[in-house]
Design a protein around this motif. Structure first.
Motif, PDB file in Angstrom:
ATOM      1  N   VAL A   1       0.823  -1.408   0.293  1.00 48.30           N
ATOM      2  CA  VAL A   1      -0.055   0.003  -0.019  1.00 48.30           C
ATOM      3  C   VAL A   1       0.965   1.213  -0.124  1.00 48.30           C
ATOM      4  CG1 VAL A   1      -1.858  -1.130   1.011  1.00 48.30           C
ATOM      5  CG2 VAL A   1      -0.245  -0.141   2.452  1.00 48.30           C
ATOM      6  N   ASP A   2       2.111   1.176   0.434  1.00 54.94           N
ATOM      7  CA  ASP A   2       2.973   2.460   0.497  1.00 54.94           C
ATOM      8  C   ASP A   2       4.366   1.757   0.225  1.00 54.94           C
ATOM      9  OD1 ASP A   2       4.235   4.710   0.724  1.00 54.94           O
ATOM     10  OD2 ASP A   2       3.901   4.833   2.951  1.00 54.94           O
ATOM     11  N   PRO A   3       4.849   1.726  -0.843  1.00 50.29           N
ATOM     12  CA  PRO A   3       6.518   1.391  -1.064  1.00 50.29           C
ATOM     13  C   PRO A   3       7.422   2.206  -0.352  1.00 50.29           C
ATOM     14  CG  PRO A   3       5.064   1.420  -3.006  1.00 50.29           C
ATOM     15  CD  PRO A   3       4.467   2.104  -2.158  1.00 50.29           C
ATOM     16  N   LEU A   4       7.069   3.193   0.161  1.00 54.54           N
ATOM     17  CA  LEU A   4       8.016   4.050   0.803  1.00 54.54           C
ATOM     18  C   LEU A   4       7.915   3.788   2.393  1.00 54.54           C
ATOM     19  CD1 LEU A   4       7.888   7.414  -0.807  1.00 54.54           C
ATOM     20  CD2 LEU A   4       9.185   5.725  -1.707  1.00 54.54           C
ATOM     21  N   THR A   5       7.123   2.731   2.632  1.00 48.49           N
ATOM     22  CA  THR A   5       7.141   2.441   4.205  1.00 48.49           C
ATOM     23  C   THR A   5       8.553   2.173   4.678  1.00 48.49           C
ATOM     24  OG1 THR A   5       4.941   1.457   4.121  1.00 48.49           O
ATOM     25  CG2 THR A   5       6.310   0.805   5.807  1.00 48.49           C
ATOM     26  N   ASN A   6       8.902   2.760   5.915  1.00 46.72           N
ATOM     27  CA  ASN A   6      10.066   2.639   6.573  1.00 46.72           C
ATOM     28  C   ASN A   6       9.873   2.341   8.023  1.00 46.72           C
ATOM     29  OD1 ASN A   6      11.259   5.223   7.645  1.00 46.72           O
ATOM     30  ND2 ASN A   6      10.169   5.642   5.563  1.00 46.72           N
ATOM     31  N   TRP A   7      10.824   1.852   8.550  1.00 48.90           N
ATOM     32  CA  TRP A   7      10.992   1.832  10.178  1.00 48.90           C
ATOM     33  C   TRP A   7      12.276   1.772  10.717  1.00 48.90           C
ATOM     34  CZ3 TRP A   7       9.522  -1.903   6.660  1.00 48.90           C
ATOM     35  CH2 TRP A   7      10.178  -3.135   6.506  1.00 48.90           C
ATOM     36  N   VAL A   8      12.307   2.436  11.970  1.00 48.32           N
ATOM     37  CA  VAL A   8      13.568   2.503  12.506  1.00 48.32           C
ATOM     38  C   VAL A   8      13.362   2.132  13.840  1.00 48.32           C
ATOM     39  CG1 VAL A   8      15.364   4.185  13.425  1.00 48.32           C
ATOM     40  CG2 VAL A   8      14.368   4.523  10.866  1.00 48.32           C
ATOM     41  N   PHE A   9      14.662   1.174  14.424  1.00 48.04           N
ATOM     42  CA  PHE A   9      14.525   0.666  15.768  1.00 48.04           C
ATOM     43  C   PHE A   9      15.339   1.612  16.745  1.00 48.04           C
ATOM     44  CE2 PHE A   9      13.474  -3.263  13.435  1.00 48.04           C
ATOM     45  CZ  PHE A   9      12.442  -3.341  14.234  1.00 48.04           C
ATOM     46  N   ARG A  10      14.984   2.132  17.454  1.00 50.36           N
ATOM     47  CA  ARG A  10      15.824   2.944  18.497  1.00 50.36           C
ATOM     48  C   ARG A  10      16.458   2.102  19.556  1.00 50.36           C
ATOM     49  NH1 ARG A  10      11.569   7.755  20.667  1.00 50.36           N
ATOM     50  NH2 ARG A  10      10.488   8.083  18.885  1.00 50.36           N
ATOM     51  N   GLU A  11      17.439   2.770  20.152  1.00 45.26           N
ATOM     52  CA  GLU A  11      18.185   1.889  21.213  1.00 45.26           C
ATOM     53  C   GLU A  11      17.250   1.466  22.241  1.00 45.26           C
ATOM     54  OE1 GLU A  11      22.025   0.247  22.363  1.00 45.26           O
ATOM     55  OE2 GLU A  11      21.643   1.584  20.559  1.00 45.26           O
ATOM     56  N   MET A  33       4.421   5.411   7.571  1.00 43.62           N
ATOM     57  CA  MET A  33       3.721   5.143   6.477  1.00 43.62           C
ATOM     58  C   MET A  33       3.004   6.235   5.827  1.00 43.62           C
ATOM     59  SD  MET A  33       2.225   1.256   7.375  1.00 43.62           S
ATOM     60  CE  MET A  33       1.434   0.921   5.777  1.00 43.62           C
ATOM     61  N   PHE A  34       2.943   6.626   4.513  1.00 44.84           N
ATOM     62  CA  PHE A  34       1.803   7.584   4.097  1.00 44.84           C
ATOM     63  C   PHE A  34       2.562   8.913   4.346  1.00 44.84           C
ATOM     64  CE2 PHE A  34      -0.902   4.129   4.737  1.00 44.84           C
ATOM     65  CZ  PHE A  34      -0.933   3.346   3.382  1.00 44.84           C
ATOM     66  N   GLY A  35       3.838   8.858   4.802  1.00 49.00           N
ATOM     67  CA  GLY A  35       4.445  10.110   5.269  1.00 49.00           C
ATOM     68  C   GLY A  35       4.148  10.526   6.841  1.00 49.00           C
ATOM     69  N   LYS A  36       3.696   9.442   7.398  1.00 52.30           N
ATOM     70  CA  LYS A  36       3.218   9.792   9.009  1.00 52.30           C
ATOM     71  C   LYS A  36       4.020   8.776   9.811  1.00 52.30           C
ATOM     72  CE  LYS A  36      -0.388  10.147  12.247  1.00 52.30           C
ATOM     73  NZ  LYS A  36      -1.986   9.632  12.368  1.00 52.30           N
ATOM     74  N   SER A  37       4.716   9.108  10.677  1.00 57.62           N
ATOM     75  CA  SER A  37       5.657   8.346  11.592  1.00 57.62           C
ATOM     76  C   SER A  37       4.803   8.023  12.788  1.00 57.62           C
ATOM     77  CB  SER A  37       7.006   8.834  11.858  1.00 57.62           C
ATOM     78  OG  SER A  37       7.711   7.980  12.804  1.00 57.62           O
ATOM     79  N   ILE A  38       4.748   6.806  13.295  1.00 53.46           N
ATOM     80  CA  ILE A  38       4.117   6.565  14.720  1.00 53.46           C
ATOM     81  C   ILE A  38       5.120   5.636  15.564  1.00 53.46           C
ATOM     82  CG2 ILE A  38       2.317   5.388  15.653  1.00 53.46           C
ATOM     83  CD1 ILE A  38       0.427   5.679  13.591  1.00 53.46           C
ATOM     84  N   TYR A  39       5.217   6.282  16.666  1.00 56.54           N
ATOM     85  CA  TYR A  39       6.116   5.470  17.602  1.00 56.54           C
ATOM     86  C   TYR A  39       5.501   4.212  18.562  1.00 56.54           C
ATOM     87  CZ  TYR A  39       8.829   4.890  22.142  1.00 56.54           C
ATOM     88  OH  TYR A  39       9.346   4.622  23.160  1.00 56.54           O
ATOM     89  N   MET A  40       6.397   3.102  18.690  1.00 60.20           N
ATOM     90  CA  MET A  40       5.747   2.333  19.554  1.00 60.20           C
ATOM     91  C   MET A  40       6.751   1.741  20.197  1.00 60.20           C
ATOM     92  SD  MET A  40       2.653   1.331  19.491  1.00 60.20           S
ATOM     93  CE  MET A  40       1.271   2.206  18.440  1.00 60.20           C
ATOM     94  N   PHE A  41       6.489   0.987  21.431  1.00 57.50           N
ATOM     95  CA  PHE A  41       7.440   0.381  22.105  1.00 57.50           C
ATOM     96  C   PHE A  41       6.819  -1.003  23.100  1.00 57.50           C
ATOM     97  CE2 PHE A  41       4.849   3.302  24.491  1.00 57.50           C
ATOM     98  CZ  PHE A  41       4.286   2.704  25.407  1.00 57.50           C
ATOM     99  N   LEU A  42       7.792  -1.763  23.308  1.00 54.40           N
ATOM    100  CA  LEU A  42       7.288  -3.075  23.697  1.00 54.40           C
ATOM    101  C   LEU A  42       8.330  -3.698  24.553  1.00 54.40           C
ATOM    102  CD1 LEU A  42       4.832  -5.087  23.013  1.00 54.40           C
ATOM    103  CD2 LEU A  42       6.284  -6.386  21.542  1.00 54.40           C
ATOM    104  N   PRO A  43       7.901  -4.205  25.916  1.00 53.28           N
ATOM    105  CA  PRO A  43       8.797  -5.119  26.418  1.00 53.28           C
ATOM    106  C   PRO A  43       9.169  -6.449  25.874  1.00 53.28           C
ATOM    107  CG  PRO A  43       6.714  -4.364  27.808  1.00 53.28           C
ATOM    108  CD  PRO A  43       6.401  -4.058  26.198  1.00 53.28           C
ATOM    109  N   VAL A  44      10.306  -6.739  26.164  1.00 55.19           N
ATOM    110  CA  VAL A  44      10.815  -8.125  25.962  1.00 55.19           C
ATOM    111  C   VAL A  44      10.297  -9.046  26.779  1.00 55.19           C
ATOM    112  CG1 VAL A  44      12.758  -9.601  25.453  1.00 55.19           C
ATOM    113  CG2 VAL A  44      13.031  -7.249  24.918  1.00 55.19           C
TER     114      VAL A  44
END
Length: 231
Positions: free
Chosen positions: A49-59, A76-87
């Motif tokens: 749906v968005d070939p420009l989709t990208n993601w970055v993992f923080r430290e 995606m679609f020019g909008k960045s959303i931040y997520m976090f998750l415990p291991v």
């Protein structure tokens, strides 16, 4: 109950709605009591749906007790959303001193969670079995179905989640809602139930945090519900 006012419908909201309608059940995996969406499927659909989709993992964040939190920004679609998750393990318990495999699994799940915030498979995190659009299209079961068939269907049917479980799932989804559509859906679902006031207050808190403006009557409804609870 009054719904929250959305900003004028834009392309990003249209993309969210389209992704939220996709049934991803055929690409999930059950581990313990929890359902996980395949990261390969999520990435594939996102790129379609968005070939420009990208993601970055923080430290990763390492806590004093040896547990760890991973972080991911999904654009995606020019909008960045931040997520976090415990291991975590398959019981959703944080792992003390996780190994490389544990961390990798958490990172991929965090990536999927970030993609879900853009709409794809988000209903899984709210405890739903199917997207709302598809649930409405399923025909009602025939009334003349024989008793034997009904009994067999009952045996194979997945245990139904309790209202309390759905309420807790909804609170979790509201807490991380990327837009007001999720808030409105939660308020509509629990309208007239014993959980209505709790859902409304949670939606109001999220809206205030994100700077979303509710209709003037929404505040009045919350006050009335709180008064009824304490009367």
């Amino acid at each position: 109950m009054t719904e929250l006012n959305n900003a004028p419908v834009n392309e990003q909201e249209n993309n969210f709605t389209k992704l939220a309608k996709i049934n991803v059940n055929g690409h999930t995996e059950k581990k313990g009591r929890f359902t996980y969406l395949s990261w390969t499927f999520a990435v594939s659909e996102a790129m379609k749906v968005d070939p420009l989709t990208n993601w970055v993992f923080r430290e990763p964040t390492i806590f004093s007790d040896g547990t760890m939190m991973v972080h991911c920004d999904v654009t995606m679609f020019g909008k960045s959303i931040y997520m976090f998750l415990p291991v975590m393990n398959n019981s959703n318990k944080a792992i003390v001193k996780p190994n490389a495999f544990d961390i990798n699994s958490a990172m991929m799940r965090c990536l999927v969670k970030g993609i879900a915030a853009h709409g794809l498979g988000l209903y899984i995190y709210a405890g739903e079995d199917l997207p709302e659009e598809e649930k409405q299209s399923i025909p009602a079961q025939s009334q003349n179905q024989n008793t034997a068939s009904s009994a067999q269907a009952t045996k194979t049917q997945k245990p139904k989640r309790t209202q309390a479980q759905l309420y807790n799932d909804a609170l979790a989804a509201i807490k991380e809602a990327p837009n007001t559509e999720i808030l409105n859906a939660a308020m509509k679902r629990f309208k007239g139930t014993t959980y209505e006031a709790g859902i409304t207050n949670a939606c109001r808190a999220r809206a205030d945090m994100m700077g979303w403006k509710p209709n003037p009557t929404t505040t009045k409804n919350v006050v009335q519900q709180n008064n009824q609870m304490h009367s």
